[in-house]
Scaffold this motif. Structure first.
Motif, PDB file in Angstrom:
ATOM      1  N   HIS A  38     -11.166   1.618   1.082  1.00 44.88           N
ATOM      2  CA  HIS A  38     -10.518   0.796   2.115  1.00 44.88           C
ATOM      3  C   HIS A  38     -11.482  -0.196   2.752  1.00 44.88           C
ATOM      4  O   HIS A  38     -11.090  -1.319   3.095  1.00 44.88           O
ATOM      5  N   TYR A  80      -5.742   4.903   5.693  1.00 41.88           N
ATOM      6  CA  TYR A  80      -6.274   3.690   6.308  1.00 41.88           C
ATOM      7  C   TYR A  80      -6.141   3.768   7.829  1.00 41.88           C
ATOM      8  O   TYR A  80      -7.105   3.539   8.569  1.00 41.88           O
ATOM      9  N   ASP A  81      -4.936   4.095   8.290  1.00 43.86           N
ATOM     10  CA  ASP A  81      -4.683   4.181   9.731  1.00 43.86           C
ATOM     11  C   ASP A  81      -5.535   5.268  10.381  1.00 43.86           C
ATOM     12  O   ASP A  81      -6.067   5.071  11.484  1.00 43.86           O
ATOM     13  N   GLN A 120      -1.827   4.212   3.165  1.00 47.44           N
ATOM     14  CA  GLN A 120      -1.668   3.626   4.507  1.00 47.44           C
ATOM     15  C   GLN A 120      -2.009   4.648   5.583  1.00 47.44           C
ATOM     16  O   GLN A 120      -2.659   4.324   6.573  1.00 47.44           O
ATOM     17  N   LYS A 121      -1.593   5.885   5.356  1.00 45.17           N
ATOM     18  CA  LYS A 121      -1.904   6.953   6.316  1.00 45.17           C
ATOM     19  C   LYS A 121      -3.414   7.134   6.421  1.00 45.17           C
ATOM     20  O   LYS A 121      -3.963   7.241   7.524  1.00 45.17           O
ATOM     21  N   MET A 124       0.843  -1.172   0.000  1.00 47.29           N
ATOM     22  CA  MET A 124       0.000   0.000   0.000  1.00 47.29           C
ATOM     23  C   MET A 124       0.894   1.243   0.000  1.00 47.29           C
ATOM     24  O   MET A 124       1.891   1.294   0.720  1.00 47.29           O
TER      25      MET A 124
END
Length: 182
Positions: A46, A9-10, A6-7, A1
């Motif tokens: 996501h 998603y987190d 990723q940022k 990713m």
């Protein structure tokens, strides 16, 4: 990713954990996306469904409870290990208020995004229950489905404002009904 994905998603998971904890599992997905600072399309890329989002939220908790069950399986006190795990499972289930109905339904729905996580959690508790039963510390007429139902019921009780002051007492009554030894 990619790093930015990723940022996002987190950030979505962190915001969802907070909002679900505060407002329950039916929290608006639009509110989650807005609070996370992303568009609704990003959230759906996501997490295509509410269940997929809840699965991502619950999976780490369920995995931690499964590891905890494995640790407790090595305990000398089989009944005490079952009760300790049951208390932790109820607390975790309560922390994701409103997800109880989805979790219960996911056990029998193999297509549910929550199915694998929920059946893994049930299996972890079932191992502790069987160990307690083999040690003569728990009643023999229960199975993992019964244990999962009791976790759900106890977490639901803790969500009911008039019953909150009695939640620990009710937990003790249920444990007294499960255990065959004091």
């Amino acid at each position: 990713m990619r790093a930015d994905a990723q940022k996002n998603y987190d950030q979505l998971l962190a915001v969802a954990r907070q909002l679900v904890s505060e407002h329950g599992a039916d929290t608006s997905l639009r509110d989650i996306a807005r609070t996370a600072g992303v568009g609704l399309g990003t959230l759906y890329r996501h997490f295509p469904t509410r269940e997929a989002l809840l699965d991502a939220l619950l999976r780490s908790d369920f995995d931690a409870l499964a590891r905890r069950a494995a640790d407790l399986e090595r305990s000398d006190e089989a009944g005490g290990a079952l009760v300790a795990w049951l208390r932790e499972a109820v607390a975790m289930t309560y922390s994701c208020r409103g997800a109880i109905a989805l979790m219960v339904a996911a056990i029998s729905d193999e297509e549910s995004a929550l199915h694998v996580s929920c059946t893994g959690l049930r299996a972890a508790g079932t191992r502790l229950l069987h160990r307690a039963q083999a040690a003569g510390a728990a009643r023999l007429d229960m199975d993992g489905n019964d244990l999962f139902a009791l976790i759900s019921a106890l977490a639901w009780l803790a969500e009911q404002p008039p019953l909150v002051p009695r939640a620990d007492h009710l937990f003790d009554i249920i444990c007294g009904a499960i255990l065959t030894t004091p």
